[in-house]
Design an enzyme around this catalytic site. Sequence first.
Site, PDB file in Angstrom:
ATOM      1  N   ASP A  99       0.840  -1.200   0.000  1.00 26.30           N
ATOM      2  CA  ASP A  99       0.000   0.000   0.000  1.00 26.30           C
ATOM      3  C   ASP A  99       0.877   1.253   0.000  1.00 26.30           C
ATOM      4  O   ASP A  99       0.380   2.376  -0.059  1.00 26.30           O
ATOM      5  CB  ASP A  99      -1.008  -0.009   1.160  1.00 26.30           C
ATOM      6  CG  ASP A  99      -0.357  -0.091   2.523  1.00 26.30           C
ATOM      7  OD1 ASP A  99       0.885  -0.209   2.594  1.00 26.30           O
ATOM      8  OD2 ASP A  99      -1.093  -0.044   3.529  1.00 26.30           O
ATOM      9  N   SER A 100       2.216   1.046  -0.002  1.00 26.74           N
ATOM     10  CA  SER A 100       3.143   2.156  -0.231  1.00 26.74           C
ATOM     11  C   SER A 100       2.922   2.727  -1.631  1.00 26.74           C
ATOM     12  O   SER A 100       3.462   3.790  -1.958  1.00 26.74           O
ATOM     13  CB  SER A 100       4.593   1.696  -0.056  1.00 26.74           C
ATOM     14  OG  SER A 100       4.838   0.498  -0.776  1.00 26.74           O
ATOM     15  N   ASP A 122      -1.135  -6.101  -0.314  1.00 25.55           N
ATOM     16  CA  ASP A 122      -1.518  -5.444   0.943  1.00 25.55           C
ATOM     17  C   ASP A 122      -3.013  -5.199   0.994  1.00 25.55           C
ATOM     18  O   ASP A 122      -3.602  -4.686   0.029  1.00 25.55           O
ATOM     19  CB  ASP A 122      -0.821  -4.077   1.047  1.00 25.55           C
ATOM     20  CG  ASP A 122       0.360  -4.101   1.987  1.00 25.55           C
ATOM     21  OD1 ASP A 122       0.434  -4.988   2.857  1.00 25.55           O
ATOM     22  OD2 ASP A 122       1.227  -3.211   1.843  1.00 25.55           O
ATOM     23  N   LYS A 151      -1.489  -9.348   2.712  1.00 25.60           N
ATOM     24  CA  LYS A 151      -0.732  -8.932   3.900  1.00 25.60           C
ATOM     25  C   LYS A 151      -1.598  -7.979   4.714  1.00 25.60           C
ATOM     26  O   LYS A 151      -2.301  -7.133   4.148  1.00 25.60           O
ATOM     27  CB  LYS A 151       0.586  -8.257   3.522  1.00 25.60           C
ATOM     28  CG  LYS A 151       1.385  -7.755   4.740  1.00 25.60           C
ATOM     29  CD  LYS A 151       2.822  -7.440   4.415  1.00 25.60           C
ATOM     30  CE  LYS A 151       3.063  -6.106   3.771  1.00 25.60           C
ATOM     31  NZ  LYS A 151       2.618  -4.921   4.549  1.00 25.60           N
ATOM     32  N   GLU A 192      -1.659  -5.532   8.460  1.00 25.01           N
ATOM     33  CA  GLU A 192      -0.899  -4.922   9.547  1.00 25.01           C
ATOM     34  C   GLU A 192      -1.619  -5.138  10.875  1.00 25.01           C
ATOM     35  O   GLU A 192      -2.806  -4.849  10.988  1.00 25.01           O
ATOM     36  CB  GLU A 192      -0.736  -3.416   9.297  1.00 25.01           C
ATOM     37  CG  GLU A 192       0.076  -3.102   8.061  1.00 25.01           C
ATOM     38  CD  GLU A 192       0.304  -1.604   7.869  1.00 25.01           C
ATOM     39  OE1 GLU A 192      -0.053  -0.806   8.764  1.00 25.01           O
ATOM     40  OE2 GLU A 192       0.857  -1.242   6.813  1.00 25.01           O
ATOM     41  N   GLU A 200       8.872  -4.386  10.570  1.00 20.96           N
ATOM     42  CA  GLU A 200       9.354  -3.107  10.042  1.00 20.96           C
ATOM     43  C   GLU A 200       9.926  -2.228  11.147  1.00 20.96           C
ATOM     44  O   GLU A 200       9.285  -2.010  12.174  1.00 20.96           O
ATOM     45  CB  GLU A 200       8.191  -2.380   9.324  1.00 20.96           C
ATOM     46  CG  GLU A 200       8.617  -1.040   8.737  1.00 20.96           C
ATOM     47  CD  GLU A 200       7.622  -0.460   7.731  1.00 20.96           C
ATOM     48  OE1 GLU A 200       6.644  -1.151   7.359  1.00 20.96           O
ATOM     49  OE2 GLU A 200       7.837   0.693   7.313  1.00 20.96           O
TER      50      GLU A 200
END
Length: 271
Positions: free
Chosen positions: A51-52, A90, A120, A122, A189
């Site tokens: 999602d970057s 993501d 993925k 978070e 991270e």
Amino acid sequence: MSVHKNVKKVTTHTLQEMKNAGEKISMLTGYDFSMARIIDEAGIDIILVGDSASNVMAGHETTLPITLDQMIYHASSVVRAVNRALVVVDMPFGSYQGNSKEALSSAIKIMKESGGHSVKMEGGIEIIESIKRILTAGIPVMGHLGLTPQSIYKFGTYVVRAKEEGEAHQLIEDAKALEAAGCFAIVLEKIPAQLAELVAKTVSIPIIGIGAGNGVDGQVLVVHDMLGINNEFSPRFLRKYNNLYEQMMGSFQAYIKDVKSGDFPNEKEQY
Ligand code: KIV
């Protein structure tokens, strides 16, 4: 070296075998067809449609604005390019935190519409119910702990996480919970290298680090950062393998000069 079409595809099982054999796992982000094709042909193990993309592709300050449909657009472009790598997508902010049913329908939409191989998410224990429901549907899940950019407004800053004992302890508990739930790997991270190494030794699934030192099972970087496209971003953990900002700037300036001077196109470049 170029990797041919009938290569052996990387699966979640391959990654576990790599950890068991002590072979490091390579992972880069990718957001579009052309870049993903080069990354895959280079022999990368995992391409993360991160999602970057919200930052590097769309120019947002955070990862929060990117939508499920935008992630699916990027992921399907990547999937069309990839022959070998495992594609992880993501789940964007807001697509899974509400409740586990919504999380499952977001994950199914990603898998159906993008053709990606896994998702993925978070977070740790607080999203375990959603992770379990997605896993029940047969969708592989990669966890993400430490600095989780979707929570930037809770953290208030992008500094190193889990330096204090309490947060470090919680991170280890979260990693154990993700493993027990059935995640196939975890991204750590921006946490201290010693803590990341301890997590990699504590859990048996692969641990992929970014700013988490060398004691983990693999590494991930944002492709635009490692290529040096953004010359303003140079955190300590980033190794730049190129300075594409300068190279692209030079090419664009040379093209502009050639057009303005009438040098381009020449006789051989016209019909
Ligand atoms: O979105 C992303 O690029 C990521 C990596 C930093 C791991 O989550």
